[in-house]
Design an enzyme around this catalytic site. Sequence first.
Site, PDB file in Angstrom:
ATOM      1  CB  CYS A   1      71.195  24.309  35.397  1.00  0.00           C
ATOM      2  SG  CYS A   1      70.079  25.161  34.730  1.00  0.00           S
TER       3      CYS A   1
ATOM      4  CE1 TYR B   1      61.840  29.327  35.369  1.00  0.00           C
ATOM      5  CE2 TYR B   1      62.949  28.326  33.331  1.00  0.00           C
ATOM      6  CZ  TYR B   1      63.162  28.868  34.641  1.00  0.00           C
ATOM      7  OH  TYR B   1      64.449  29.593  34.916  1.00  0.00           O
TER       8      TYR B   1
ATOM      9  CG  HIS C   1      65.624  32.263  37.281  1.00  0.00           C
ATOM     10  ND1 HIS C   1      65.482  30.654  37.133  1.00  0.00           N
ATOM     11  CD2 HIS C   1      65.859  32.379  38.360  1.00  0.00           C
ATOM     12  CE1 HIS C   1      65.780  30.373  38.430  1.00  0.00           C
ATOM     13  NE2 HIS C   1      66.102  31.279  39.191  1.00  0.00           N
TER      14      HIS C   1
ATOM     15  CG  ASP D   1      66.234  31.224  42.700  1.00  0.00           C
ATOM     16  OD1 ASP D   1      65.706  31.212  43.779  1.00  0.00           O
ATOM     17  OD2 ASP D   1      65.741  30.495  41.655  1.00  0.00           O
TER      18      ASP D   1
END
Length: 692
Positions: free
Chosen positions: A35, A174, A177, A270
């Site tokens: 991001c 995806y 997370h 992460d």
Amino acid sequence: MSVQHNRDPRYDILFEPVKIGPVTTKNRFYQVPHCNGLGYARPKSLAAMRGMKAEGGWGAICTEEVEIHPSSEISPYIEGRLWDHRDIPAHRLMTDAVHAHGALAGVELVHNGFHAPNRTSRLPPMAPSAMPVDAYDPVHARAMDLTDIRNLRKWYRTAAINARDAGYDIVYVYAGHCMTTLMHFMLSRFNHRSDHYGGSIENRVRLTREILEDVKDAVGDQCGIAFRFAVDELLGKEGMSSDGEAQDVVGMLAELPDLWDVNISGWSQDSSTARFEPIEGYQEKYTAFVKSMTTKPVVGVGRFTSADAMVSQIKRGVLDLIGAARPSIADPFLPNKIFEGRIDEIRECIGCNICVSGDNLCVPIRCTQNPTMGEEWRRNWHPEKIAPKVSEDAVLVVGSGPSGLECALQLANRGYQVTLAEAGTELGGRSTKESQLPGLASYARVRDYRTNLLQQKNNVEIYLDSELDETAILEFGFQHIFLATGSHWRKDGTGRHHHQPIPGLETIPTFTPDDLIAGQAPKGRVVIFDDDHYYMGGVLAEKLLAAGHSVSLVTPAVKVSAWTEFTLEQERIQAKLLNLGIEIITSQAVSAIKNGELELSCTYTGKTKYIAANALVLVTARNANDDLYQTLKSSPENLDAAGIKTLEVIGDAYSPGSLASAVYYGHLAARCFEGESWDAALFEGERPGLVS
Ligand code: ADP
Ligand code: SF4
């Protein structure tokens, strides 16, 4: 034109191509999705930022998460969007920029499930089972029925086709997370369904399998299909774990994707800061099993900045591709530098997560180490190029903190004759000092990258132990002066909460962060009053505890180190301090010292109480060290007589801020020196307007 290189043959392996389904990367350097606060709102800035990494040698460059439908939007955060074909032109900017340098472009397609409160679209979020969204919004996600599941499959398929048409070479499914519908389906704590999408792990993986098959069927002949999967949530048996269900998932889907992109969850684990994970490759213990269960290539991350660590990952069969988000932000030219044998020029990530703070604050990405990050389009800044000098004038930079070092380096890169004077016996200013504090060792990289390059330049002279005053500066005969003299912590308690000094401070031993870093030692029970809210209060608490003190941390905020929420550290800091036995007193300010005790006042009610302390550490605010600047500036006639054409104050001496802002302002000053105006570019930004 071929690039000259003097590469150590040990690193050749990093430049081998890797096949990802129907496409092939030119090397093993893989920028995983990250991001950036640019997203759908600033497509030109985004394309320029990604294109810069392609120019710097990354073999594959991916987007951030890209929402496939308005039923999954996490506004106000600015991620990517590929809702329908009308988004294709914006994505084309990115894929063209990446392809221009021979890299592959990847897109991380996402549906966020109950992680998306849908604040803009106002659609009810969706989840495997009905539950509140994972923010404090008064919004519930509804359980997806079979029509919703069919729709989700259709949206994924359509988005994959649009992605291919936008020029992407790699299309992601995806599930990571804990922010994605697919992961929510896989996790038994969220999936309470009784149909064939719930219950057994086979059933919980079914939707992911179907979507992988759909996407492969739609675009798999032209695009590599990547599957991003968080193999461990560090929750033990409560969650996905690398010695538990993750093995089932990898076993079941082993050969289905063309690429496994594996990591750990949540995002704060992460993208762990160096304060909590100081060693590169810290995810290996979780992700290493994946390669043994699939013949498909595997990419993973671990804040890799050293070529040796990367080679080791490949040779030991841990990874096939070296994944990087932050190392590619700190140095977009990392692969080229290894390729060209310029390893010592790598601008190593310090693991501070200032980059992440941009996304979390919905503003363009920034980086402590790389001041050009996010400025590639807006300011037309290149991390490795800068305009040449326009005169033969000589420049004096006073102060070798992050700001002075960056300013001196960039002026030297422009070809100016630069003299750098430092009062102390070491270079680096606050990056050197703060790197001695618990968990902040990597901050020394801000100094090391710059001093290494400066020391190799023959147009730079560095003087240590050289505190300069007005007289010396006027006598030297430099035409241009940059004062990067830093800042110091206030000792009167003023800051955000108090705008007047705390009464009674003279009655108790009082210390600032500068005092403690300089080696002063309080005695007995210490109270830290933290009205700074970034890392300093917490790390000093750790330092004092390690020195044997009983420590309390008082903050007017509702939590410790409140701003570190944006660097993904807040919860970990608070947990660590609590686990260490540091007393945390929130929503209270030290308001006075009376009768040898600290008066605390409640932030909400003003009600007071008293606690005992032998010493008080004030972490509240900083004052610029700008006396020298003010003195010189107040006598323009002296400047004229000395032949001084420009006098500038930069970094913390101009306005105290983060390490990142000190580096940024040093860089900006060097770019603008005898050149561009510092603010013109800001008016050129991507902004909506009625005039075309
Ligand atoms: P910044 O974050 O803006 O770079 P720092 O506080 O890290 O600022 O660094 C400022 C540096 O300037 C320190 O190393 C300090 O020793 C040095 N310095 C301050 N005043 C003078 C001076 N008058 N002459 C030379 N060096 C100075
Ligand atoms: Fe690394 Fe910090 Fe730059 Fe992020 S901001 S890339 S963590 S140096």
